[in-house]
Design an enzyme around this catalytic site. Structure first.
Site, PDB file in Angstrom:
ATOM      1  N   GLU A 160      56.085  -4.863  26.824  1.00  0.00           N
ATOM      2  CA  GLU A 160      55.231  -3.859  27.467  1.00  0.00           C
ATOM      3  C   GLU A 160      56.013  -3.160  28.588  1.00  0.00           C
ATOM      4  O   GLU A 160      56.713  -3.803  29.381  1.00  0.00           O
ATOM      5  CB  GLU A 160      53.998  -4.546  28.051  1.00  0.00           C
ATOM      6  CG  GLU A 160      53.066  -3.641  28.837  1.00  0.00           C
ATOM      7  CD  GLU A 160      51.896  -4.400  29.452  1.00  0.00           C
ATOM      8  OE1 GLU A 160      50.933  -3.745  29.878  1.00  0.00           O
ATOM      9  OE2 GLU A 160      51.943  -5.653  29.497  1.00  0.00           O
ATOM     10  N   LYS A 171      47.355   1.279  25.225  1.00  0.00           N
ATOM     11  CA  LYS A 171      46.696   0.034  25.607  1.00  0.00           C
ATOM     12  C   LYS A 171      45.203   0.288  25.789  1.00  0.00           C
ATOM     13  O   LYS A 171      44.792   1.270  26.414  1.00  0.00           O
ATOM     14  CB  LYS A 171      47.312  -0.507  26.889  1.00  0.00           C
ATOM     15  CG  LYS A 171      46.867  -1.912  27.283  1.00  0.00           C
ATOM     16  CD  LYS A 171      47.698  -2.429  28.450  1.00  0.00           C
ATOM     17  CE  LYS A 171      47.352  -3.857  28.820  1.00  0.00           C
ATOM     18  NZ  LYS A 171      48.231  -4.392  29.886  1.00  0.00           N
ATOM     19  N   CYS A 210      49.623  -6.505  25.488  1.00  0.00           N
ATOM     20  CA  CYS A 210      49.291  -7.581  26.427  1.00  0.00           C
ATOM     21  C   CYS A 210      47.807  -7.927  26.436  1.00  0.00           C
ATOM     22  O   CYS A 210      47.319  -8.598  25.535  1.00  0.00           O
ATOM     23  CB  CYS A 210      49.800  -7.228  27.824  1.00  0.00           C
ATOM     24  SG  CYS A 210      50.147  -8.711  28.842  1.00  0.00           S
TER      25      CYS A 210
END
EC number: 6.3.5.1
Length: 544
Positions: free
Chosen positions: A41, A112, A148
Site C-alpha cells: 500500500e 481503497k 489493507c
C-alpha cells in the site's frame, strides 16, 4: 500464475528511492519467471505520508513517477500502491489506490474502500473512498484487489470500528480466481498472527487463494514488520514473508504447497521491532551515532542493547553521570554493561554543577525543606550534559523512560525526558524485565544486579521507586486495563482485587501526566495503545 510479492521498505516522501525499489522488484520478478509483481500500500510514497499529501506538487510528481514505472512493465504486470487525485468535484481530494500496470500501460486503478480513522490511522483526512470494487483480468485470471483495511472488516477483528460494507463479501459472487491485498499494516505485539487469520478468513470465504503484501520498516513511531502472507483456496497458510526485513517472496498458484505453521515469540518479536524502529529512525534521516545516559539501571541497559543491535557498538556512546546519591553498585553496573556490549563509556560526575545550582538557588529556597525540586535538578543537569554532547559530537540522545514511568509522570521534563527518540516508551516495566531476561538467555550481557536490585532513580539517599509508587505489578495491570482496554475503575478493582481508591489514584496520575508526555520525544510503538501515537486525550479536562 507465478507472482513475486515485493515486501519493500520505502522512505516516506522519497519518490526517487521508492521508485528505484519498485523497478528493482519488477526486474526481480522478471528474473524469477514471474508474470506479476505486487507491492505494498502506498509503496511509491511510503506510509503514512501524512500532510505531505496536501502538497499539490507532490501528487503531480507521483503521477510522473508512476508513468516511468509503467514503462518498465513490458511483458510483465505490476500492482503498485500510490495516492492519486480524485477526479470527482466533491469529497476528499485524493484516493488511496492500487495501480494495475501491464505492457507499459496503466490498465486501471482499484481505490481503497475502507478508510480507517482510529488508533494510528487518519486516512479520512486525505482520501475519498472507492465507489466500486473492480475485477481485473490478467493472464487469464480474474483478480480482485483490496487495500489493507478492506480485508480486515471481513474477519471482524477490529474493536474500534465496524463499517457498513465488506469489500471481501462483495467479491463472493464474481467468480474471481485470486484476491490480492496491498498493506501497510503496522506492528503491534502478536499482530502477525491476526494478519494471517484475516487472510485465511478471506480465502475460505471466497474459496480462492489470497495474498497480502505488507510494507516493512520504521517510520517515525510506527514499525512495519513485513510477514507478507499467502493462503491457498482452503485457507491454509502456504507462504510467509520474512519479518522485519525486505523480502522477495515468489509464489506459484499452479504448484501445490505444503501448509506452514507460523509461531511467533512475543518477546523476541518486540525486541526485533524496536531494533528495526531505531535503525530506520536513524538511517532514513542520515543519523549514525547515539548517546545514552547509563545509570546502571535496567531501562538504560535495555536501550543500550537495542542501540548496539540497531546501530553497531562503534556508534553508541554511554555516559555515566553519578551524583552524591549514586551507589557504587550502579556505577559498576554501567561499567560492566559497557564492557559486555563493547561500547565506549565516559564518566561525567554531576556533583559540581548540582552543588552550583543549589548555591545559586539557596536564597530563593530559604526556609523550604528539600523535596522533588532538588531531585529534578539532578535529572536536568544530566539532560544538559547529554544534549551538550549531542550538539558537540553529533550524537542523537536516546531517552530511556518506560511506559509505566511515563504513565505515572515518574520522569522529569527537560531532564530524563530529553532526547531525539524514546526507545522503550511503549514497554511496561514488566516487559522491560521480560525482554532483558530474554537478552541474557545465553550469557549475561545486562548485569544480573541490574535485573535483581530494586528500581531506583537514586536522586535522594536510599531512594526506591516504591517510595513514590505502588508495586510495578499493580501499576502495569491497571495501565494495561485502563489504557489498552478502556476498563472502568470499578471493573479494574473488581477483576484484580485492588482497592478502588488505589485504582482511581493511578488513573488520575495517568491523566495528570498528559502534559509531560506531550513534550517527550517521539517513541516507538509496539502495542495497540502507545502513548506516543494513536492515543488522544486532552491535557485540560474535567472528567477524571
Amino acid at each position: 500464475m507465478r507472482i513475486l510479492i515485493a515486501q519493500i521498505n520505502p522512505v516516506v516522501g522519497n519518490l526517487k528511492e521508492n521508485k528505484r525499489k519498485i523497478l528493482e522488484g519488477i526486474h526481480a520478478a522478471r528474473e524469477n519467471g514471474c508474470s506479476l509483481a505486487v507491492f505494498p500500500e502506498l509503496a511509491l510514497t511510503g506510509y503514512p505520508p501524512e500532510d505531505i499529501l496536501l502538497l499539490p506538487q507532490f501528487i503531480d510528481e507521483v503521477k510522473k513517477e508512476l508513468k516511468e514505472i509503467a514503462g518498465a512493465t513490458q511483458g510483465i504486470a505490476a500492482i503498485v500502491g500510490l495516492p492519486r487525485a480524485n477526479a470527482k468535484p466533491f469529497g476528499k481530494p485524493l484516493l488511496n489506490s492500487a495501480a494495475v500496470l501491464f505492457e507499459g500501460k496503466i490498465l486501471g486503478f482499484q481505490d481503497k474502500t475502507l478508510l480507517p480513522s482510529y488508533d494510528v490511522f487518519d486516512e479520512m483526512r486525505y482520501f475519498d473512498r472507492a465507489e466500486e470494487r473492480r475485477v481485473f483480468l490478467l493472464f487469464g485470471k480474474k483478480i480482485a484487489i483490496t487495500i489493507c483495511e478492506d480485508i480486515w472488516q471481513h474477519a471482524a477483528l477490529s474493536k474500534d470500528v465496524s463499517y457498513p460494507l465488506d469489500p471481501v463479501a462483495e467479491y463472493a459472487n464474481q467468480n474471481i480466481d485470486l484476491l490480492i491485498n496491498l498493506s501497510a499494516s503496522p506492528f503491534s505485539q502478536m499482530k502477525a498472527e491476526r494478519r494471517i487469520h484475516v487472510v485465511q478468513k478471506a480465502a475460505k470465504t471466497l474459496k480462492v487463494p489470497a495474498l497480502l503484501c505488507n510494507q516493512v520498516g520504521g517510520q517515525d513511531s510506527l514499525i512495519f514488520d513485513g510477514y507478507s502472507v499467502v493462503c491457498d483456496a482452503g485457507g491454509r497458510l502456504v507462504r510467509l514473508g520474512n519479518g522485519f526485513q525486505e523480502d522477495y517472496m515468489v509464489w506459484d498458484s499452479e504448484v501445490k504447497a505444503d501448509e506452514l505453521v507460523a509461531a511467533f515469540d512475543k518477546t523476541e518479536e518486540t525486541y526485533k521491532a524496536l531494533i528495526l524502529g531505531l535503525k530506520d529512525y536513524f538511517g532514513k534521516q542520515g543519523f549514525k551515532k547515539a548517546v545514552i545516559g547509563l545509570s546502571g539501571g535496567i531501562d538504560s541497559a535495555l536501550v543500550a542493547c537495542i542501540a548496539v543491535e540497531a546501530l553497531g557498538k562503534e556508534n553508541v556512546l554511554g555516559v555515566s553521570m553519578p551524583s552524591r546519591y549514586s551507589s557504587e553498585g550502579s556505577v559498576k553496573d554501567a561499567v560492566d554493561l559497557a564492557e559486555a556490549l563493547g561500547i565506549e563509556l565516559r564518566h561525567v560526575p554531576i556533583e559540581e554543577p548540582f552543588q552550583s545550582f543549589l548555591d545559586i538557588l539557596s536564597p530563593e529556597f530559604k526556609g523550604k525543606e528539600p523535596d522533588v525540586t532538588e531531585e529534578n535538578i539532578q535529572a536536568r543537569v544530566r539532560g544538559v550534559i547529554l544534549m551538550a554532547l549531542s550538539n558537540k559530537l553529533g550524537h542523537i540522545v536516546l531517552s530511556t523512560g518506560n511506559k509505566s514511568e511515563l504513565a505515572m509522570g515518574y520522569s522529569t521534563l527537560y531532564g530524563d525526558l530529553c532526547g531525539g527518540l524514546s526507545v522503550i516508551n511503549d514497554l511496561t516495566k514488566r516487559q522491560v524485565y521480560q525482554i532483558s531476561r530474554w537478552i541474557n538467555r545465553e550469557r549475561d550481557i545486562i548485569p544480573v544486579s541490574s535485573l535483581e536490585k530494586a528500581p531506583s532513580a537514586e536522586l535522594r539517599p536510599n531512594q526506591k521507586d516504591s517510595d513514590s509508587l505502588p508495586d510495578y505489578e499493580i501499576i502495569d495491570t491497571v495501565l494495561e486495563a485502563y489504557v489498552h482496554d478502556h476498563q472502568s475503575p470499578d471493573l479494574i478493582a473488581k477483576n484484580h482485587g485492588y482497592p478502588k481508591e488505589l485504582v482511581c489514584d493511578l488513573i488520575r496520575r495517568i491523566h495528570r501526566s498528559e502534559y509531560k508526555r506531550r513534550q517527550s520525544p517521539p517513541g516507538l510503538r509496539v502495542t495497540d495503545r502507545a502513548f506516543s501515537i494513536g492515543r488522544r486525550f486532552p491535557i485540560v479536562q474535567g472528567w477524571v
